[in-house]
Every structure is written in C-alpha cells, then in structure tokens.
Motif scaffolding. Structure first.
Motif, PDB file in Angstrom:
ATOM      1  N   ASP A   1      45.243  15.392  32.810  1.00 28.20           N
ATOM      2  CA  ASP A   1      44.625  16.657  33.407  1.00 28.20           C
ATOM      3  C   ASP A   1      45.869  17.585  34.020  1.00 28.20           C
ATOM      4  OD1 ASP A   1      43.270  18.358  34.912  1.00 28.20           O
ATOM      5  OD2 ASP A   1      42.334  17.047  36.280  1.00 28.20           O
ATOM      6  N   LEU A   2      46.018  18.649  33.231  1.00 29.86           N
ATOM      7  CA  LEU A   2      46.931  19.647  33.929  1.00 29.86           C
ATOM      8  C   LEU A   2      46.332  20.734  34.758  1.00 29.86           C
ATOM      9  CD1 LEU A   2      49.291  19.167  30.752  1.00 29.86           C
ATOM     10  CD2 LEU A   2      49.578  18.146  32.873  1.00 29.86           C
ATOM     11  N   GLY A   3      45.167  20.559  35.289  1.00 28.55           N
ATOM     12  CA  GLY A   3      44.729  21.443  36.262  1.00 28.55           C
ATOM     13  C   GLY A   3      44.576  22.834  35.790  1.00 28.55           C
ATOM     14  N   ARG A   4      45.262  24.010  36.703  1.00 33.84           N
ATOM     15  CA  ARG A   4      45.059  25.164  36.512  1.00 33.84           C
ATOM     16  C   ARG A   4      45.910  25.846  35.176  1.00 33.84           C
ATOM     17  NH1 ARG A   4      49.540  27.794  38.786  1.00 33.84           N
ATOM     18  NH2 ARG A   4      50.660  26.454  40.203  1.00 33.84           N
ATOM     19  N   TRP A   5      46.911  25.044  34.709  1.00 34.95           N
ATOM     20  CA  TRP A   5      47.770  25.365  33.584  1.00 34.95           C
ATOM     21  C   TRP A   5      46.902  25.053  32.301  1.00 34.95           C
ATOM     22  CZ3 TRP A   5      53.003  22.290  34.637  1.00 34.95           C
ATOM     23  CH2 TRP A   5      53.517  23.112  35.790  1.00 34.95           C
TER      24      TRP A   5
END
Length: 198
Positions: free
Chosen positions: A72-76
């Motif tokens: 999970d690389l979030g907002r990227w």
C-alpha cells in the motif's frame, strides 16, 4: 513457493500501482507459462487484480490471501515513479533510506515485511498444514518474504530483483529457511528482461 505475476500496463509504465488487471500480453504470457507451474497442496494468490488474473491465467484454483496483497503506497498509487521523484525528491529519498518512513501515507517497508513475514511463519507451527503452498504474489511481497526468511536487513529489499512470471522457492521453517531464486516460467525473455529491477 512464490510466483510473481505477469506484467500489466501500470508496471510497464513504472507506476506505483500493481492493482490493475492483466493486459492482453500479460494474459497470453501467463497462459503460456501454465505448464511450468509446479504442483502444490494449497494454492493462494494476493488479493490484487494482477495476482488474481495471473492465477486464473495459469489455470490455478486458488483462494485470495489478504496478507499477501500488494504494498500500500497510499497517495502515490497510480503515479509514475519518475514524476513522484521530480515532485517529491526528499520524500522519495526518505522512503528509500528509512524502512519505517511513510511519506506516501500508506504502509511502511517494515509493515510490509511484518505482514508478509507473519504469513510465511504461519505456514508452520500449531494448527498449520504441513503440505506445500503455492502463492501468486506481487514482486514486493516476494522480496519481503525473502528478506524475512533469510533474516536480512530491511534495506536488502531494495537490492532484490523479481522478474515477472518467476518462481521463488522457500523451503524449511521459521528460523531455518532455504532459498531457491526465481526460475522463469515464461517461454520468452523480452518481458522478463524489460521488467527486471522493477
């Protein structure tokens, strides 16, 4: 046994997101590799679309395993690595150098290692089956499993390359794992070469 999935458009474009369906080329390559998949007592796949599609194209009757989902690389998510590196060079540098960092507001490298390592350790011990397990998982999960199994420092994650449609075998038990590095299941070399290092 861990199989990395076939490529899709997101990985060809070096985007922070493997959770997209296989494209036509990836599906063809996975179907062509089906005969090379080893037998296993139990089959699972990461819950990402790419892993689900690869497992299906390989002809596996497998179940989704949430612990083996992609990183999970979030907002990227969905952005290109090159663009994020230009827009947020300090954040990318921190992410690459500090395994506890979460500049993307997602999951840290340490959290990824703990999640995948916990699943790996759960394969042995009280209540666990002793049979072989085959899992179709994202390259980040393969790398995290290797780091955990061999007791490597977290930063070793960045030094491991996992090509598409390769088989990585871990045998043994917690504290005493043996590694057989990625054997290609793909009949062609162009996709493997193009994606090596991603």
């Amino acid at each position: 046994m861990l199989i990395s999935p076939a490529l899709n458009a997101a990985l060809r474009e070096a985007r922070f997101d493997g959770d997209a369906p296989l494209d036509a080329s990836g599906g063809r390559r996975a179907r062509a590799a089906a005969a090379a998949v080893p037998a296993a007592d139990r089959r699972v796949h990461g819950s990402d679309e790419r892993c689900t599609g690869t497992a299906k194209a390989l002809g596996l009757r497998s179940e989704p395993e949430l612990a083996l989902r992609g990183w999970d690389l979030g907002r990227w998510r969905g952005q290109r690595l090159a663009q994020v590196s230009r827009d947020e060079p300090e954040a990318v540098s921190t992410w690459l150098s500090d395994p506890s960092a979460v500049p993307h507001d997602g999951e840290s490298l340490l959290d990824l290692h703990a999640r995948v390592g916990g699943w790996l350790d759960s394969l042995h011990g009280e209540g666990a089956d002793d049979g072989s397990v085959l899992a179709v998982v994202e390259p980040a999960a393969v790398r995290a499993a290797i780091v955990h199994a061999l007791g490597l420092p977290p930063q070793a994650f960045w030094r491991l390359d996992v090509a598409p449609l390769t088989l990585t075998e871990l045998s043994g038990r917690p504290g005493r794992w043996n590694l057989r590095c990625g054997r290609s299941l793909s009949i062609g070399t162009d996709e493997t070469t193009a994606a090596h290092g991603r």
